[in-house]
Scaffold this active site. Structure first.
Site: not given
Length: 184
Positions: A49, A54, A57, A96, A107, A116, A120
């Protein structure tokens, strides 16, 4: 006492990057990540990803974004720290699916992501290879944020580096980080 791995190096199809681990803030998370790297868990996996501006991942051996386990057997608890924030590009965090669901996926941020914070576990930062991170962040993706062309992590390895050692910033092929950056 066991030696603490202070960094993990990721050799990707785009280039190499190295992350510094924050053992003082997230010891179980760092141990999980370094151990998985040491046993080859991340070797030959894909970056599944990439969301422009952003995150990048990875860390799912199934490549689906739904797999992966920790060294603790399944999922493990968050290690949230108010001092650590997603303030910019290069922050290393656990992916997660809600509180206390950390496994193997992680990530790297491409930009500030304050929403976030507190959700995270931040457990490190990119210490070398930010140009590789920038290049990863610009890879074309499909409508589901999956890279159009496969991006691989060929090899991940845990390292123990002494910050006072002048050779600590040399990759295993003998080239320095400075030389690698200048060659790109």
């Amino acid at each position: 006492m066991a030696e603490v791995q202070t960094h993990v190096e990721l050799e990707t199809s785009i280039g190499r990057l190295r992350v510094e681990l924050y053992h003082n803030h997230a010891p179980r998370t760092c141990t999980n990540f370094a151990t998985l790297a040491s046993i080859g868990y991340y070797d030959d996996t894909i970056v599944h990803r990439i969301v422009r501006d952003f995150v990048i991942q990875a860390g799912d051996p199934t490549g689906t974004g739904r797999g992966g386990e920790s060294i603790y057997g399944g999922k493990f608890e968050d290690e949230l720290n108010r001092e650590l924030k997603h303030t910019g590009a290069g922050i290393l965090s656990m992916a997660n699916s809600g509180p206390n669901t950390n496994g193997s996926q992680f990530f790297i941020t491409l930009a500030p992501a304050p929403w976030l914070d507190g959700k995270h576990t931040i457990f490190g930062r990119v210490s070398h290879g930010m140009r590789v991170v920038q290049r990863l962040g610009s890879i074309p993706t499909d409508k589901d944020d999956r890279p159009v062309d496969e991006v691989k992590i060929f090899r991940a390895r845990a390292l123990t580096l002494d910050p006072d050692d002048p050779n600590a910033h040399v990759f295993d092929d003998g080239r320095s980080v400075t030389a690698l950056t200048a060659a790109r």
